[in-house]
Design a protein around this motif. Structure first.
Motif, mmCIF file in Angstrom:
data_model
loop_
_atom_site.group_PDB
_atom_site.id
_atom_site.type_symbol
_atom_site.label_atom_id
_atom_site.label_comp_id
_atom_site.label_asym_id
_atom_site.label_seq_id
_atom_site.Cartn_x
_atom_site.Cartn_y
_atom_site.Cartn_z
ATOM 1 N N ASP A 130 32.075 49.413 25.208
ATOM 2 C CA ASP A 130 30.979 49.111 26.139
ATOM 3 C C ASP A 130 30.210 50.371 26.537
ATOM 4 O O ASP A 130 28.975 50.361 26.633
ATOM 5 C CB ASP A 130 31.519 48.420 27.389
ATOM 6 C CG ASP A 130 32.045 47.017 27.097
ATOM 7 O OD1 ASP A 130 31.648 46.438 26.064
ATOM 8 O OD2 ASP A 130 32.870 46.515 27.896
ATOM 9 N N LYS A 171 28.103 51.476 23.457
ATOM 10 C CA LYS A 171 27.007 50.539 23.226
ATOM 11 C C LYS A 171 25.866 50.798 24.208
ATOM 12 O O LYS A 171 24.683 50.797 23.839
ATOM 13 C CB LYS A 171 27.504 49.101 23.361
ATOM 14 C CG LYS A 171 28.123 48.521 22.114
ATOM 15 C CD LYS A 171 27.081 48.307 21.022
ATOM 16 C CE LYS A 171 27.642 47.596 19.820
ATOM 17 N NZ LYS A 171 26.635 47.425 18.739
ATOM 18 N N SER A 172 26.222 51.013 25.465
ATOM 19 C CA SER A 172 25.211 51.262 26.487
ATOM 20 C C SER A 172 24.516 52.608 26.253
ATOM 21 O O SER A 172 23.284 52.715 26.356
ATOM 22 C CB SER A 172 25.853 51.247 27.869
ATOM 23 O OG SER A 172 24.916 51.569 28.869
ATOM 24 N N LYS A 194 22.005 52.521 23.102
ATOM 25 C CA LYS A 194 21.036 51.432 22.969
ATOM 26 C C LYS A 194 19.613 51.925 22.722
ATOM 27 O O LYS A 194 18.783 51.190 22.185
ATOM 28 C CB LYS A 194 21.084 50.518 24.192
ATOM 29 C CG LYS A 194 20.702 51.178 25.495
ATOM 30 C CD LYS A 194 20.875 50.197 26.664
ATOM 31 C CE LYS A 194 20.523 50.842 27.992
ATOM 32 N NZ LYS A 194 20.729 49.886 29.123
ATOM 33 N N SER A 195 19.350 53.166 23.084
ATOM 34 C CA SER A 195 17.995 53.702 22.875
ATOM 35 C C SER A 195 17.914 54.602 21.645
ATOM 36 O O SER A 195 16.905 55.269 21.421
ATOM 37 C CB SER A 195 17.558 54.497 24.114
ATOM 38 O OG SER A 195 18.411 55.606 24.330
ATOM 39 N N TRP A 196 18.964 54.620 20.810
ATOM 40 C CA TRP A 196 18.999 55.525 19.667
ATOM 41 C C TRP A 196 18.334 54.956 18.427
ATOM 42 O O TRP A 196 18.278 55.599 17.388
ATOM 43 C CB TRP A 196 20.453 55.889 19.347
ATOM 44 C CG TRP A 196 21.020 56.925 20.262
ATOM 45 C CD1 TRP A 196 20.857 57.002 21.604
ATOM 46 C CD2 TRP A 196 21.829 58.044 19.887
ATOM 47 N NE1 TRP A 196 21.527 58.081 22.120
ATOM 48 C CE2 TRP A 196 22.141 58.741 21.084
ATOM 49 C CE3 TRP A 196 22.336 58.509 18.695
ATOM 50 C CZ2 TRP A 196 22.920 59.885 21.090
ATOM 51 C CZ3 TRP A 196 23.124 59.650 18.707
ATOM 52 C CH2 TRP A 196 23.405 60.338 19.885
ATOM 53 N N ALA A 212 21.720 54.346 15.750
ATOM 54 C CA ALA A 212 22.755 53.949 16.705
ATOM 55 C C ALA A 212 23.973 53.334 16.014
ATOM 56 O O ALA A 212 25.119 53.650 16.355
ATOM 57 C CB ALA A 212 22.180 52.968 17.723
ATOM 58 N N HIS A 213 23.742 52.461 15.033
ATOM 59 C CA HIS A 213 24.862 51.770 14.379
ATOM 60 C C HIS A 213 25.783 52.751 13.667
ATOM 61 O O HIS A 213 27.013 52.668 13.794
ATOM 62 C CB HIS A 213 24.338 50.736 13.384
ATOM 63 C CG HIS A 213 25.432 50.069 12.595
ATOM 64 N ND1 HIS A 213 26.299 49.148 13.150
ATOM 65 C CD2 HIS A 213 25.816 50.219 11.291
ATOM 66 C CE1 HIS A 213 27.165 48.747 12.231
ATOM 67 N NE2 HIS A 213 26.895 49.386 11.099
#
Length: 262
Positions: free
Chosen positions: A240, A243-244, A247-249, A253-254
């Motif tokens: 969590d 993920k937070s 979230k703006s990457w 991000a993945h």
């Protein structure tokens, strides 16, 4: 004549049994040195594709500059201490230093995890470094649905059998384990096979871990420890948090999340 034949047969069986007994090794404690190799050039090319910059002159120039100043394979070392019920995986040498630049701080190149595993209880504690943050993750061990094959190879003097699996829904894993080491462990958070993993590959991630040496000398209790500094979390809480934070990457991000949770 029949009696002589029986005696010779019995003698040959005894010799064969004795020979097998001499060669059979059922190690339950010791130390394994692993070498981690990452194909940096291929990994960077894949990352550029994720960023959508495959034909971008800036990325091409950055990659060419990286290749001029860095080896193709980043190599780092780690040690696994193990007893009958416990393993401690410790990074011992960071990857060959990068000259920095655009790709110098990629998370894939880091050795981020020190892992203490209670094999019998199926629990682990991991000191995990994610960029500037350090976490102490306590949870159950990773559950892996291994498929054991009939392929064998020798690693560090041990006969190893291949097993394949999929983790985190999409990461293909190839492992080579030996039943001669009667502890279900391996590098990083990989285990769950009927013996020790001496070779591990994530082919699509361009990284491998292979044992370079194995010692069956007794391991003292002080070796079966890891650093304990870090924010205490379990796997769900870390999931969590990341993920937070990511979230703006955007598109990267993945990939970052996958390696951080590896």
């Amino acid at each position: 004549m029949k009696k002589l034949t029986y005696i010779i047969s019995a003698y040959l069986l005894l010799v064969a049994f004795h020979s097998n007994a001499q060669h059979a090794r059922f190690v339950t404690q010791g130390t394994i040195a692993y070498e981690k190799r990452i194909n940096a050039y291929t990994l960077i090319k894949d990352q550029i594709k994720i960023w959508g910059g495959g034909d971008d002159s800036f990325y091409k120039a950055a990659l060419e500059n990286y290749q001029k100043n860095n080896p193709q394979f980043k190599i780092s070392k780690s040690t696994l201490y193990f007893g009958k019920e416990t393993t401690a995986f410790i990074p011992t040498e960071e990857a060959i230093a990068s000259t920095g630049g655009w790709f110098g701080d990629m998370i894939e190149f880091k050795q981020a995890n020190s892992i203490l595993t209670n094999v019998k209880a199926g629990t682990s504690k991991t000191q995990k470094k994610v960029y500037d943050e350090t976490y102490m993750v306590s949870d159950s061990t990773r559950k892996i649905n291994w498929k054991i094959t009939d392929e064998f190879r020798e690693i560090a003097g041990y006969n190893c059998r291949r097993a394949n699996a999929l983790v985190m829904d999409s990461v293909y894993v190839v492992a080579f384990y030996t039943e001669e080491i009667a502890v279900s462990g391996g590098p990083e958070s990989f285990g769950g096979l009927p013996g020790m993993i001496l070779g591990l590959a994530l082919p699509h991630e361009h990284v491998t871990w292979f044992a370079t040496s194995v010692s069956d000398a007794p391991v003292s209790e002080d070796k079966l420890k890891i650093p304990t500094k870090g924010k205490p979390v379990n796997n769900k809480q870390l999931y969590d948090i990341l993920k937070s934070a990511l979230k703006s990457w955007g598109k990267s991000a993945h990939q970052t999340f996958k390696w951080a949770m590896m």
